[in-house]
Design a protein around this motif. Structure first.
Motif, mmCIF file in Angstrom:
data_model
loop_
_atom_site.group_PDB
_atom_site.id
_atom_site.type_symbol
_atom_site.label_atom_id
_atom_site.label_comp_id
_atom_site.label_asym_id
_atom_site.label_seq_id
_atom_site.Cartn_x
_atom_site.Cartn_y
_atom_site.Cartn_z
ATOM 1 N N LEU A 162 0.833 -1.201 0.000
ATOM 2 C CA LEU A 162 0.000 0.000 0.000
ATOM 3 C C LEU A 162 0.870 1.256 0.000
ATOM 4 N N GLU A 163 1.907 1.268 0.837
ATOM 5 C CA GLU A 163 2.804 2.433 0.896
ATOM 6 C C GLU A 163 3.529 2.630 -0.419
ATOM 7 N N ARG A 164 3.971 1.521 -1.061
ATOM 8 C CA ARG A 164 4.619 1.631 -2.367
ATOM 9 C C ARG A 164 3.657 2.224 -3.393
ATOM 10 N N GLY A 165 2.403 1.720 -3.396
ATOM 11 C CA GLY A 165 1.399 2.231 -4.332
ATOM 12 C C GLY A 165 1.109 3.701 -4.089
ATOM 13 N N HIS A 166 0.960 4.096 -2.817
ATOM 14 C CA HIS A 166 0.712 5.508 -2.493
ATOM 15 C C HIS A 166 1.878 6.382 -2.933
ATOM 16 N N SER A 167 3.092 5.913 -2.660
ATOM 17 C CA SER A 167 4.285 6.686 -3.026
ATOM 18 C C SER A 167 4.342 6.887 -4.539
ATOM 19 N N SER A 168 4.074 5.815 -5.281
ATOM 20 C CA SER A 168 4.102 5.897 -6.744
ATOM 21 C C SER A 168 3.022 6.863 -7.245
ATOM 22 N N GLU A 169 1.821 6.752 -6.685
ATOM 23 C CA GLU A 169 0.717 7.623 -7.097
ATOM 24 C C GLU A 169 1.023 9.089 -6.775
ATOM 25 N N LEU A 170 1.543 9.339 -5.566
ATOM 26 C CA LEU A 170 1.865 10.718 -5.185
ATOM 27 C C LEU A 170 2.963 11.301 -6.058
ATOM 28 N N THR A 171 3.950 10.474 -6.438
ATOM 29 C CA THR A 171 5.028 10.943 -7.316
ATOM 30 C C THR A 171 4.459 11.374 -8.663
ATOM 31 N N LYS A 172 3.570 10.558 -9.245
ATOM 32 C CA LYS A 172 2.946 10.900 -10.530
ATOM 33 C C LYS A 172 2.141 12.191 -10.415
ATOM 34 N N LEU A 173 1.329 12.300 -9.364
ATOM 35 C CA LEU A 173 0.496 13.496 -9.187
ATOM 36 C C LEU A 173 1.350 14.735 -8.963
ATOM 37 N N GLN A 174 2.454 14.598 -8.215
ATOM 38 C CA GLN A 174 3.355 15.728 -7.961
ATOM 39 C C GLN A 174 3.974 16.219 -9.271
ATOM 40 N N LYS A 175 4.405 15.263 -10.130
ATOM 41 C CA LYS A 175 4.992 15.644 -11.426
ATOM 42 C C LYS A 175 3.958 16.365 -12.283
ATOM 43 N N ASN A 176 2.707 15.879 -12.276
ATOM 44 C CA ASN A 176 1.638 16.505 -13.049
ATOM 45 C C ASN A 176 1.383 17.933 -12.551
ATOM 46 N N VAL A 177 1.368 18.102 -11.197
ATOM 47 C CA VAL A 177 1.162 19.442 -10.625
ATOM 48 C C VAL A 177 2.293 20.370 -11.062
ATOM 49 N N GLU A 178 3.529 19.918 -10.999
ATOM 50 C CA GLU A 178 4.677 20.752 -11.395
ATOM 51 C C GLU A 178 4.596 21.113 -12.880
ATOM 52 N N LYS A 179 4.221 20.134 -13.705
ATOM 53 C CA LYS A 179 4.100 20.382 -15.144
ATOM 54 C C LYS A 179 3.015 21.427 -15.418
ATOM 55 N N LEU A 180 1.834 21.260 -14.773
ATOM 56 C CA LEU A 180 0.736 22.197 -14.982
ATOM 57 C C LEU A 180 1.054 23.576 -14.395
ATOM 58 N N ARG A 181 1.766 23.606 -13.257
ATOM 59 C CA ARG A 181 2.140 24.881 -12.652
ATOM 60 C C ARG A 181 3.098 25.641 -13.583
ATOM 61 N N SER A 182 4.035 24.915 -14.151
ATOM 62 C CA SER A 182 4.984 25.532 -15.072
ATOM 63 C C SER A 182 4.242 26.090 -16.292
ATOM 64 N N ARG A 183 3.318 25.310 -16.829
ATOM 65 C CA ARG A 183 2.527 25.747 -17.971
ATOM 66 C C ARG A 183 1.698 26.987 -17.607
ATOM 67 N N TYR A 184 1.081 26.966 -16.434
ATOM 68 C CA TYR A 184 0.268 28.093 -15.972
ATOM 69 C C TYR A 184 1.136 29.343 -15.782
ATOM 70 N N ARG A 186 3.915 30.096 -17.281
ATOM 71 C CA ARG A 186 4.281 30.638 -18.602
ATOM 72 C C ARG A 186 3.104 31.386 -19.224
ATOM 73 N N ALA A 187 1.898 30.793 -19.089
ATOM 74 C CA ALA A 187 0.709 31.447 -19.651
ATOM 75 C C ALA A 187 0.452 32.779 -18.959
ATOM 76 N N MET A 188 0.645 32.856 -17.664
ATOM 77 C CA MET A 188 0.454 34.111 -16.916
ATOM 78 C C MET A 188 1.492 35.149 -17.358
ATOM 79 N N GLU A 189 2.713 34.679 -17.581
ATOM 80 C CA GLU A 189 3.784 35.583 -18.010
ATOM 81 C C GLU A 189 3.438 36.159 -19.389
#
Length: 193
Positions: A162-184, A186-189
């Motif tokens: 369960l901890e491995r699955g949570h860690s993997s899921e959180l890593t994916k979601l964190q990368k997605n947040v960083e990618k979308l934040r970077s895109r946002y 740039r769009a704001m700039e």
């Protein structure tokens, strides 16, 4: 000046005596105290039946419960059966008197008093039942303990997965947040300029 003298606590020793297929261990300050704990009226040490125990493994439990008799099974069933005597020794019998023989009587011999019938042997049924119940309880407790250990191992494995699955899921979601934040960002700039 008042001086208080405290009695010195005696060091406990562990003693053992056989009781059927078990050994009875007791932690006591002296051989006399051990005999009292066993309820013996005879000096089992002088007869070579009881002894002092020096093995730390055998001493651990009795020292944890001073004065309490700790019973341990001596060997397994096959060892106990192997220790039994192979055959009973034959009893010597006196020769039977011949029909014409008259026993010589001592004139000073007094008439014998009637023998008191021996006391009946104590009934061991209650003790046997208690020993059986103890053995069954020990067996059941070992079984329950093993089952809980297996369940605990299964739960620990499940938790790791369960901890491995949570860690993997959180890593994916964190990368997605960083990618979308970077895109946002740039769009704001671009919007500000």
């Amino acid at each position: 000046m008042l001086v208080c003298i405290m009695p010195r606590k005696q060091k406990l020793k562990v003693f053992r005596t056989p009781t059927g297929f078990h050994d009875a261990y007791v932690a006591a300050p002296s051989q006399k105290a051990a005999l009292e704990a066993w309820g013996s009226e005879h000096d089992l040490f002088a007869r070579g039946i009881a002894e002092k125990v020096d093995d730390p493994e055998l001493m651990r439990e009795p020292l944890a419960k001073p004065g309490v008799i700790i019973r341990r099974l001596r060997g397994n069933m096959s060892e106990q059966i192997a220790a039994l005597p192979k055959s009973k020794p034959a009893r010597k019998r006196s020769p039977a008197p011949k029909p014409g023989d008259v026993p010589a009587q001592d004139p000073s011999a007094r008439p014998k008093k009637r023998a008191v019938p021996p006391k009946p042997k104590p009934d061991r049924a209650a003790l046997d039942e208690a020993e059986r119940a103890l053995a069954e309880a020990e067996k059941q407790q070992v079984k329950e303990h093993r089952a809980l250990v297996r369940r605990l191992a299964d739960l620990e494995r499940e938790l790791r997965e369960l901890e491995r699955g949570h860690s993997s899921e959180l890593t994916k979601l964190q990368k997605n947040v960083e990618k979308l934040r970077s895109r946002y960002d740039r769009a704001m700039e671009e919007w500000r300029n």
